[in-house]
Write an enzyme that holds these catalytic residues in place. Structure first.
Site, PDB file in Angstrom:
ATOM      1  N   SER A 285       0.843  -1.188   0.000  1.00 51.57           N
ATOM      2  CA  SER A 285       0.000   0.000   0.000  1.00 51.57           C
ATOM      3  C   SER A 285       0.887   1.250   0.000  1.00 51.57           C
ATOM      4  O   SER A 285       1.715   1.403  -0.891  1.00 51.57           O
ATOM      5  CB  SER A 285      -0.952  -0.050   1.204  1.00 51.57           C
ATOM      6  OG  SER A 285      -2.000   0.872   1.056  1.00 51.57           O
TER       7      SER A 285
ATOM      8  N   ASP B  44      -8.907  -6.459  -4.367  1.00 50.60           N
ATOM      9  CA  ASP B  44      -8.098  -5.396  -3.772  1.00 50.60           C
ATOM     10  C   ASP B  44      -8.719  -4.017  -4.015  1.00 50.60           C
ATOM     11  O   ASP B  44      -9.500  -3.828  -4.957  1.00 50.60           O
ATOM     12  CB  ASP B  44      -6.697  -5.441  -4.396  1.00 50.60           C
ATOM     13  CG  ASP B  44      -5.659  -4.659  -3.628  1.00 50.60           C
ATOM     14  OD1 ASP B  44      -6.010  -4.019  -2.612  1.00 50.60           O
ATOM     15  OD2 ASP B  44      -4.488  -4.693  -4.046  1.00 50.60           O
TER      16      ASP B  44
ATOM     17  N   HIS C  64      -6.906  -6.277  -0.161  1.00 53.08           N
ATOM     18  CA  HIS C  64      -5.770  -5.406   0.077  1.00 53.08           C
ATOM     19  C   HIS C  64      -4.753  -6.036   1.030  1.00 53.08           C
ATOM     20  O   HIS C  64      -3.556  -5.792   0.911  1.00 53.08           O
ATOM     21  CB  HIS C  64      -6.265  -4.068   0.642  1.00 53.08           C
ATOM     22  CG  HIS C  64      -5.277  -2.952   0.504  1.00 53.08           C
ATOM     23  ND1 HIS C  64      -4.699  -2.617  -0.695  1.00 53.08           N
ATOM     24  CD2 HIS C  64      -4.761  -2.081   1.417  1.00 53.08           C
ATOM     25  CE1 HIS C  64      -3.881  -1.594  -0.533  1.00 53.08           C
ATOM     26  NE2 HIS C  64      -3.887  -1.261   0.747  1.00 53.08           N
TER      27      HIS C  64
END
Length: 348
Positions: free
Chosen positions: A147, A291, A318
């Site tokens: 991320s 995701d 995610h």
């Protein structure tokens, strides 16, 4: 006959030597006796110099392997290393050394209240100082970011890839604009219309702290696209990570919305797509079907860099290290070992 016997003996010697080397790494994996962090169990508070003063960041090294050392860059910004704790269930058995690390501003590190510190450039220099302090170099240094950590990993590689042995970009696109479009045009409309309309109304009114807004996000969005389990089944490490978030850093850089990087967030115009082709170090990109980031974009990144490989998690979101764990870790471990052994080949 004499030549064949000699060749055979050489082969035996080579394979025996490889086996003994691997055995030595595994045998010594948890041996802290000759390390300077034995007293703290691998924890080091590393001094960081910035234009706003000197601070300390928290790291913890698990295991030891002279040729595979993975520095983990957490997401957020402002979250913690705790989102990686599932790695304890996989990396030690493979004798992979890895380093937990809370970036400046995050829970276990110093948390100065100074917005001048929250820039990509400053974070890149922090990672470089951590690398030097830990004695990592291009014979052993793998950088893995998820991320926001993926943004930081890309930025670091674009400046300092000469120091890297391998790069892993997990669940992060290379453009804030592309991420915003995916969230707005693909993910948002997948929600029940009444729910999405309520969420957008809260965001239009900038009512981000409303308990109902949070409830809708967790119930309908997070359990679909952040971690695909009912909230009551979320791992304690993830709940702890969210509890420890530094909202000032998060909102300043990422913004208050979960549907893209918006408002006055400093990352809203971030884009390194044109520069990816300059990354030559072996690179693994990871995307997942559910995701918050477009997995097709992640696959594109693997083709844009010079030596890329793509890992797709068909059941993941995610945090694929939890909801598609077997796929995730088998792919990451294979990448690390392929690069380490010289067998790495891009898969596109």
């Amino acid at each position: 006959m004499k030549y064949n016997l000699l060749s055979y003996l050489l082969l035996v010697l080579v394979f025996t030597g490889c086996k003994n080397n691997e055995g030595t790494v595994k045998d010594n994996y948890l041996d802290f006796s000759k390390r300077d962090d034995q007293f703290t169990g691998g924890i080091k508070m590393i001094p960081i110099t910035t234009s706003a003063g000197k601070f300390k960041v928290w790291t913890k090294t698990v295991g030891q392997n002279p040729t595979i050392k993975v520095l983990l860059l957490h997401g957020g910004p402002g979250l913690t290393h705790e989102l990686y704790e599932s790695f304890d269930g996989y990396f030690p058995n493979e004798s992979i050394e890895y380093i937990y690390y809370d970036q400046l501003g995050s829970y276990y590190s110093d948390q100065p209240d100074d917005n001048r510190l929250w820039t990509n450039e400053r974070f890149v220099e922090e990672v470089e100082q951590v690398r030097i302090a830990l004695g990592l170099d291009n014979t052993n240094f793998y950088l893995m970011g998820q991320s926001w950590g993926g943004i930081l990993a890309m930025e670091y590689a674009l400046k300092y890839q000469k120091n890297l042995k391998g790069l892993i970009i997990s669940n992060m696109m290379a453009s804030a604009s592309d991420y915003n479009q995916y969230a707005e045009n693909v993910l948002g409309p997948q929600l029940p219309k009444t729910v999405y309309d309520q969420i957008k109304a809260f965001e239009k009114n900038k009512d981000y702290t409303n308990p109902k807004y949070t409830e809708l996000l967790f119930k309908y969005y997070y359990t679909e696209h952040i971690l695909r389990k009912p909230l009551e089944e979320w791992p304690e490490s993830i709940n702890r990570c969210f509890k420890h978030i530094n909202p000032k850093v998060y909102v300043y850089m990422q913004g208050p919305s979960e549907f893209g990087i918006t408002g006055d967030a400093t990352l809203k115009d971030w884009n390194v797509k044109p520069r990816l082709k300059t990354i030559s170090v072996p690179t693994l990109t990871i995307g997942a079907k559910y995701d918050t980031m477009d997995p097709r974009h992640m696959e594109w990144i693997s083709k844009e860099v010079q030596n890329g490989r793509f890992l797709f998690c068909p059941n993941g979101s995610h945090l694929s290290q939890y909801d598609d764990q077997k796929t995730y870790f088998s792919g990451v471990i294979r990448f690390l070992k392929d690069v380490d052994s010289g067998r790495f080949k891009r898969n596109n």
